[in-house]
Write a protein that holds these residues in place. Structure first.
Motif, mmCIF file in Angstrom:
data_model
loop_
_atom_site.group_PDB
_atom_site.id
_atom_site.type_symbol
_atom_site.label_atom_id
_atom_site.label_comp_id
_atom_site.label_asym_id
_atom_site.label_seq_id
_atom_site.Cartn_x
_atom_site.Cartn_y
_atom_site.Cartn_z
ATOM 1 N N GLN A 130 0.846 -1.188 0.000
ATOM 2 C CA GLN A 130 0.000 0.000 0.000
ATOM 3 C C GLN A 130 0.881 1.238 0.000
ATOM 4 O O GLN A 130 1.961 1.255 0.593
ATOM 5 C CB GLN A 130 -0.929 0.014 1.204
ATOM 6 N N VAL A 131 0.411 2.297 -0.656
ATOM 7 C CA VAL A 131 1.170 3.544 -0.761
ATOM 8 C C VAL A 131 0.233 4.730 -0.565
ATOM 9 O O VAL A 131 -0.965 4.671 -0.892
ATOM 10 C CB VAL A 131 1.880 3.663 -2.131
ATOM 11 N N ASN A 132 0.795 5.814 -0.005
ATOM 12 C CA ASN A 132 0.036 7.050 0.153
ATOM 13 C C ASN A 132 0.023 7.805 -1.170
ATOM 14 O O ASN A 132 1.073 7.979 -1.798
ATOM 15 C CB ASN A 132 0.683 7.929 1.231
ATOM 16 N N LEU A 133 -1.154 8.281 -1.573
ATOM 17 C CA LEU A 133 -1.295 8.979 -2.852
ATOM 18 C C LEU A 133 -1.883 10.374 -2.649
ATOM 19 O O LEU A 133 -2.802 10.562 -1.851
ATOM 20 C CB LEU A 133 -2.197 8.184 -3.800
ATOM 21 N N GLU A 134 -1.343 11.322 -3.388
ATOM 22 C CA GLU A 134 -1.868 12.689 -3.386
ATOM 23 C C GLU A 134 -1.653 13.316 -4.750
ATOM 24 O O GLU A 134 -0.559 13.241 -5.310
ATOM 25 C CB GLU A 134 -1.179 13.539 -2.323
ATOM 26 N N ARG A 135 -2.713 13.931 -5.279
ATOM 27 C CA ARG A 135 -2.562 14.692 -6.513
ATOM 28 C C ARG A 135 -1.878 16.025 -6.230
ATOM 29 O O ARG A 135 -1.880 16.509 -5.102
ATOM 30 C CB ARG A 135 -3.938 14.955 -7.136
ATOM 31 N N ALA A 136 -1.307 16.608 -7.276
ATOM 32 C CA ALA A 136 -0.683 17.926 -7.123
ATOM 33 C C ALA A 136 -1.728 18.934 -6.661
ATOM 34 O O ALA A 136 -2.914 18.846 -7.007
ATOM 35 C CB ALA A 136 -0.068 18.367 -8.455
ATOM 36 N N ALA A 137 -1.283 19.905 -5.860
ATOM 37 C CA ALA A 137 -2.195 20.904 -5.313
ATOM 38 C C ALA A 137 -2.692 21.836 -6.412
ATOM 39 O O ALA A 137 -1.951 22.203 -7.324
ATOM 40 C CB ALA A 137 -1.489 21.716 -4.229
ATOM 41 N N ALA A 138 -3.963 22.204 -6.312
ATOM 42 C CA ALA A 138 -4.530 23.213 -7.207
ATOM 43 C C ALA A 138 -4.322 24.590 -6.584
ATOM 44 O O ALA A 138 -4.426 24.750 -5.367
ATOM 45 C CB ALA A 138 -6.019 22.947 -7.426
ATOM 46 N N VAL A 139 -4.038 25.585 -7.397
ATOM 47 C CA VAL A 139 -3.711 26.905 -6.848
ATOM 48 C C VAL A 139 -4.903 27.572 -6.169
ATOM 49 O O VAL A 139 -4.737 28.507 -5.393
ATOM 50 C CB VAL A 139 -3.161 27.836 -7.956
ATOM 51 N N ASN A 140 -6.110 27.090 -6.432
ATOM 52 C CA ASN A 140 -7.291 27.695 -5.812
ATOM 53 C C ASN A 140 -7.792 26.907 -4.614
ATOM 54 O O ASN A 140 -8.889 27.148 -4.120
ATOM 55 C CB ASN A 140 -8.418 27.818 -6.844
ATOM 56 N N SER A 141 -6.984 25.948 -4.130
ATOM 57 C CA SER A 141 -7.420 25.130 -3.000
ATOM 58 C C SER A 141 -6.733 25.587 -1.722
ATOM 59 O O SER A 141 -5.748 26.328 -1.743
ATOM 60 C CB SER A 141 -7.096 23.648 -3.254
ATOM 61 N N ARG A 142 -7.252 25.132 -0.574
ATOM 62 C CA ARG A 142 -6.640 25.447 0.714
ATOM 63 C C ARG A 142 -5.358 24.638 0.894
ATOM 64 O O ARG A 142 -5.272 23.489 0.478
ATOM 65 C CB ARG A 142 -7.616 25.118 1.855
#
Length: 224
Positions: A81-93
């Protein structure tokens, strides 16, 4: 850029080992829901580029030898299992802190001290990274943005800092051995349940990324 807020637990479903690289196939229906070729996804804190998004909710990514050698991805296997995260959007917190997905080194879980509502995890880190880690500062562990709740060096300090190390000594964690530099993070139930760090056994290697601001400050000060 990422924020260290893990979106889902993915799974390595295939690995194609090549001469000087590897192609990973990773199942992650949440992060692939709007992903496309060329997008960035952090896998255990390592920024990887999407090569292909498959209909089954998996994506493929190429990992160069440099990344395999400098991160824990080199030892990962099918079914992990691996931790996944998409790149941050500039309009997000910005829920965590500024995370580049560029691993500075690997650490190792050296003890776990459970409490009723949280768990303190102690992690050994390379001595060359210690100067960038401060109490109450931020650090990324396997792609998770965490606050440093304690730090120290050597087993004697670890035993006497009141952090629960005496309990850890009795749980098979090896906390009494000489560990060198270490830091601690306190994991809340959400982090324990929804990330790989919640089940990482003592001895597990983890990817570390220190706060990039500290590295820039050091560089600027040395130039003076």
């Amino acid at each position: 850029m990422f924020t260290g807020i893990v979106e889902e637990l993915g799974e390595i479903i295939d690995i194609d080992n090549l001469a000087d690289s590897a192609r990973l196939v990773i199942k992650g229906p949440v992060v692939t829901s709007d992903a496309g070729h060329g997008d960035s996804i952090a896998v255990n804190g390592v920024c990887l580029t999407v090569v292909e998004v498959r209909p089954d909710g998996a994506f493929t990514a190429d990992v160069m030898a440099e990344t395999l050698n400098r991160s824990s991805l080199g030892a990962i296997g099918v079914g992990s299992q691996v931790n996944l995260e998409r790149a941050a959007a500039v309009n997000s917190r910005l829920g965590g802190h500024i995370v580049q997905g560029h691993v500075d080194g690997t650490g190792r879980v050296i003890s776990r001290s459970p409490s009723e509502h949280w768990e303190v995890v102690r992690i050994a880190l390379p001595s060359e990274l210690s100067r960038y880690v401060v109490e109450k500062g931020s650090i990324t562990v396997d792609g998770i943005s965490l606050t440093v709740s304690g730090l120290g060096s050597g087993a004697s300090e670890a035993t006497g800092n009141g952090s629960g190390a005496s309990e850890a000594t009795g749980n098979g964690s090896g906390a009494s051995e000489a560990t060198g530099d270490w830091f601690e993070v306190s994991l809340i139930p959400t982090t324990l349940a929804l990330t790989t760090l919640g089940r990482a056994a003592v001895g597990t290697p983890v990817n570390l990324e220190v706060d990039v601001i500290a590295k820039y400050v050091e560089r600027l000060m040395s130039a003076r």
